[in-house]
Design an enzyme around this catalytic site. Structure first.
Site: not given
Length: 407
Positions: A56, A245, A285
Site C-alpha cells: 500500500s 519483461y 515511473v
C-alpha cells in the site's frame, strides 16, 4: 526532534534519503486528483466497504489505497514493508504511509497500516485479527500489489530470489542513464539469460503463490464477505521491452499470476459468489520499473509522444475501483484481465515510440523524450521536485508510524 535539511543524493535512480514534506505533499496531490464519486459518497465516519491493500505504500498499491479511500470510501488495512527513520531518513513509503493515514483520519476513514513482511504468516495473522475485532469479521476487497526481490516460504523456510533476465539468449537493449553531470546518455546494456532455476525462483516470488495463500488464509477463517472481489496488479508492456519483461523471467511470473487469477475466480465464484482478476496497468515511473533495463528510456519516449495524454497511476486505479465496485461494467479481455493499458498499447502510440526508439542517441534524446518530466518523476518517488516544498529549510525526519489507536 530530528530536523535537518535533506538534499537529493542519488546513485543512479536510487536516492539515499527521502523528504518527509515532499512525500506528504505528493500524497495530498494524489488525493486531490481523485474525482468525486459518481454514486453518493460514503459520509465521513460512514461504514464503507472493507478493503485490504497489500503493497500500500508505493506505486500502484499506493494509488489503489488513495483512490479507494477518496473515491469509494473504503476502510480497512494497508500492508507494506518500510524502514523507519534512523541514521538516514525513513524510506519514502514510510512518509507516504504517514501522510495517507493522516488524510484517511481527516476524512473519517478507519484505515490501519501494518508494517511487515506480507509474505509471512505473522502479518496474515495480524490482518485476520484486525478484520475480526475491528471490521466486523468481513473483507469485501483485496488488492494485491507486491514487487519484491525475495520471498521466504512460510511453510519450508526456503528463500526464493527473483531476477530480471531474458529467457533463452542474451538481451541487448538501449537504455537511458545520466552521467555525473546529470547529462543524459543513451547506451546499450546486455543482460545474460536465465539459467538454472532462475525462472522458478522468480515465479515463486512474483507469481501468484502468495496472493493465493492470502485468499486461502482469510477464507479458512471465514473472513471473505459474500461477493468478495480481489485484483492483483500486473503489467504487460510494449513490444520494445518484451524480451526483458513479458518474455523474460518476470513475464513468467506474471503469467503465473494470471493463471492464479483464473483458479481463484472459479473458486471464489463457487464459495462466496466472488471474483478474482488481474489488472493490467500501464507504464509509470516507479521504484520497481526504473530497475528494469530499457524501461527508463521507453517511459521517457512514451511521455514525449503522449505528453499529458499519459494516465497517471491514480487515474488508472480510480478506473479499476469504478469497475470493481460496479460504477462501470467490469471490462475484461479474453484472458479475464482488466485492461487499463489500452491507451499505452494503441498501435499509433507504439509506432511513434518505436520510431523514436530507433533513432534515439545521446545527441538526439532530448528532442525525443521528455527528460525533464522523467527526472522529476524519479525525484518525486523520494519526495523531491514537488512544487510548494522549501528544500532549503530543515524538516522533521522522525515521523512516527500511524497506529490503530490514532483512529
Amino acid at each position: 526532534m530530528s530536523e535537518r535539511v535533506i538534499a537529493p543524493k542519488s546513485r543512479g535512480f536510487l536516492f539515499l534519503d527521502s523528504h518527509p514534506d515532499g512525500c506528504r505533499r505528493l500524497v495530498d496531490e494524489m488525493w486531490q486528483a481523485v474525482p468525486a464519486p459518481v454514486a453518493a459518497p460514503v459520509a465521513d465516519g460512514g461504514e464503507g466497504p472493507v478493503a485490504l491493500v497489500i503493497g500500500s505504500s508505493a506505486g500502484y498499491g499506493l494509488a489503489a489505497t488513495i483512490a479507494g479511500l477518496a473515491r469509494v470510501g473504503i476502510r480497512g488495512i494497508g500492508v507494506c514493508f518500510e524502514k523507519a527513520p534512523a541514521r538516514r531518513t525513513g524510506t519514502a513509503g514510510w512518509y507516504r504511509t504517514a501522510a495517507t493515514a493522516r488524510l484517511a483520519r481527516e476524512h473519517g476513514r478507519d484505515m490501519v497500516f501494518l508494517n511487515g513482511d506480507a509474505f509471512g504468516d505473522a502479518v496474515k495473522e495480524e490482518v485476520a485479527e484486525l478484520l475480526t475485532e475491528r471490521f466486523g469479521g468481513r473483507l469485501d476487497y483485496l488488492i494485491y500489489s507486491v514487487a519484491a526481490p525475495r520471498r521466504t516460504d512460510p511453510d519450508t523456510g526456503e528463500v526464493y530470489a527473483s531476477v530480471l533476465k531474458p529467457v533463452g539468449s542474451p538481451y541487448t537493449t538501449k537504455t537511458l542513464v545520466f552521467d555525473e553531470s546529470a547529462a543524459p546518455e543513451v547506451t546499450e546494456v546486455t543482460t545474460e539469460p536465465a539459467e538454472g532455476d532462475d525462472i522458478e525462483q522468480t515465479v515463486a516470488v512474483m507469481g501468484g503463490t502468495d496472493w493465493e495463500r492470502w485468499i486461502t488464509f482469510l477464507a479458512d477463517r471465514s473472513l471473505l464477505a459474500d461477493g468478495f472481489t480481489t485484483a492483483a496488479l500486473s503489467y504487460i508492456g510494449s513490444p520494445l521491452t518484451a524480451a526483458i519483461y513479458r518474455q523474460g523471467t518476470i513475464g513468467a511470473a506474471k503469467a503465473h499470476l494470471e493463471a492464479t487469477a483464473r483458479t481463484l475466480d472459479e473458486r471464489l465464484g463457487k464459495t462466496v459468489g466472488g471474483r478474482a482478476v488481474t489488472s493490467v496497468n500501464a507504464a509509470a515511473v516507479t521504484q520497481s520499473s526504473t530497475a528494469i533495463p530499457g524501461i527508463a528510456l521507453y517511459v521517457g519516449l512514451l511521455r514525449g509522444v503522449l505528453g499529458e495524454g499519459m494516465v497517471a497511476p491514480i487515474g488508472q486505479l480510480v478506473e479499476l475501483w469504478d469497475q470493481l465496485t460496479g460504477v462501470r461494467p467490469l471490462d475484461l479481455d479474453d484472458e479475464g484481465r482488466v485492461r487499463l493499458d489500452t491507451w499505452e498499447l494503441a498501435p499509433a502510440v507504439q509506432d511513434a515510440v518505436a520510431e523514436r526508439w530507433s533513432t534515439a542517441t545521446s545527441d538526439s534524446i532530448t528532442g525525443l523524450a521528455d527528460l525533464g518530466w522523467f527526472g522529476d518523476e524519479v525525484r518525486r518517488l523520494y519526495g523531491f521536485s514537488v512544487p510548494g516544498v522549501d528544500y532549503t529549510a530543515a524538516v522533521e525526519t522522525d515521523v512516527p508510524w500511524p497506529t490503530a489507536e490514532d483512529f
